[in-house]
Design a protein around this motif. Sequence first.
Motif, mmCIF file in Angstrom:
data_model
loop_
_atom_site.group_PDB
_atom_site.id
_atom_site.type_symbol
_atom_site.label_atom_id
_atom_site.label_comp_id
_atom_site.label_asym_id
_atom_site.label_seq_id
_atom_site.Cartn_x
_atom_site.Cartn_y
_atom_site.Cartn_z
ATOM 1 N N ILE A 1 0.890 -1.238 -0.130
ATOM 2 C CA ILE A 1 -0.111 0.040 0.125
ATOM 3 C C ILE A 1 0.783 1.198 0.040
ATOM 4 C CG2 ILE A 1 -1.686 1.210 1.017
ATOM 5 C CD1 ILE A 1 -2.639 -1.531 0.038
ATOM 6 N N LEU B 1 -5.219 -3.773 1.542
ATOM 7 C CA LEU B 1 -4.557 -3.433 2.706
ATOM 8 C C LEU B 1 -5.023 -4.480 3.981
ATOM 9 C CD1 LEU B 1 -3.297 -1.425 4.981
ATOM 10 C CD2 LEU B 1 -5.665 -0.459 4.844
ATOM 11 N N VAL C 1 -2.597 3.462 6.935
ATOM 12 C CA VAL C 1 -1.575 2.346 7.505
ATOM 13 C C VAL C 1 -1.547 2.570 9.041
ATOM 14 C CG1 VAL C 1 0.287 1.282 7.563
ATOM 15 C CG2 VAL C 1 -0.727 1.818 5.270
#
Length: 325
Positions: A29, A62, A36
């Motif tokens: 990602i 993710l 994150v």
Amino acid sequence: MGSPTAGGADLETLARVMERVRTNVERVIEGKPEVVSSALVVLLAEGHLLIEDVPGVGKTMLSKALARSIDSTVRRIQFTPDLLPSDVTGVSVFNQDTRQFEFRPGGVFANIVVGDEINRASPKTQSALLECMEERQVTVDNATYQLETPFMVIATQNPVEMEGTYTLPEAQRDRFMVRTSMGYPVEAAELAMIAGHTGGNPLDDLEHVTDAAEIRKLTAIVGQVYVAEAVQRYTVALTSATRRTDELVLGASPRATLHLVRAAKAYAALHGRDYVLPDDVRALAPRVLTHRLLPSVEASMNGRGTDEILERLVAAVPVPDGTRG
């Protein structure tokens, strides 16, 4: 909430391990550090993460990247209109040989459960997750089965305007600690994605960098982070403000207050502190509270969404001073 007991060595260990997880996830990602970061906060705070956005922006990627970064059990449940509650929780099956019923665990029996497109399943199936998410247990045929820790649900959902989706009920939205959105990548990140993802699936090369036992130790460290009484009162003042305004027909629940404090403790630990600041609470308030709020008809007609309403409420609540100890 206790006194400062999270030592410097513990916080250094936490920072080192979570930086490895962050780096690993960001191999897949790219250009989404805040998203994150939200996932890491939820993991350390023992909460659940809801990722809402249009298809194709990396929601499932993710979820899988975070799951693969931890050497633990991982299950993926693809939510569809024909998915049954028993597919999620499990079912008792009669064994002809033993002449007894045997429990066959469903997809929720894992450390990391990836619920893909959760709002494409019926409300009855969605509600099967409620007990699992709140109490870390499953009850089937009057028998209760405990879920192993750490236990985290990472659910993705498409916007409710899209075809074939069901709106998540308020009770289920309230069980997600944080809701975040991926958003479209910037041009540079999208170019990097083309270069790195067209030759194969980057998840195939992703290896775990920690395990469930270490995550349990880190969550225990987060639990020791100190929250001064003034910060506790400030958090309650924020959530109470959402219940008093006429612009919202549904304010933040007491569970939201607890989630905000727990998330702030994880956020502080990730920043190397053994105590929570009011700024930690303010930084996380939009991510923790917005998805739990419902605007009034008048506010909606005037174009005021929950983001704008919450921003104004947070700005109006006085910030306490001297909250270190």
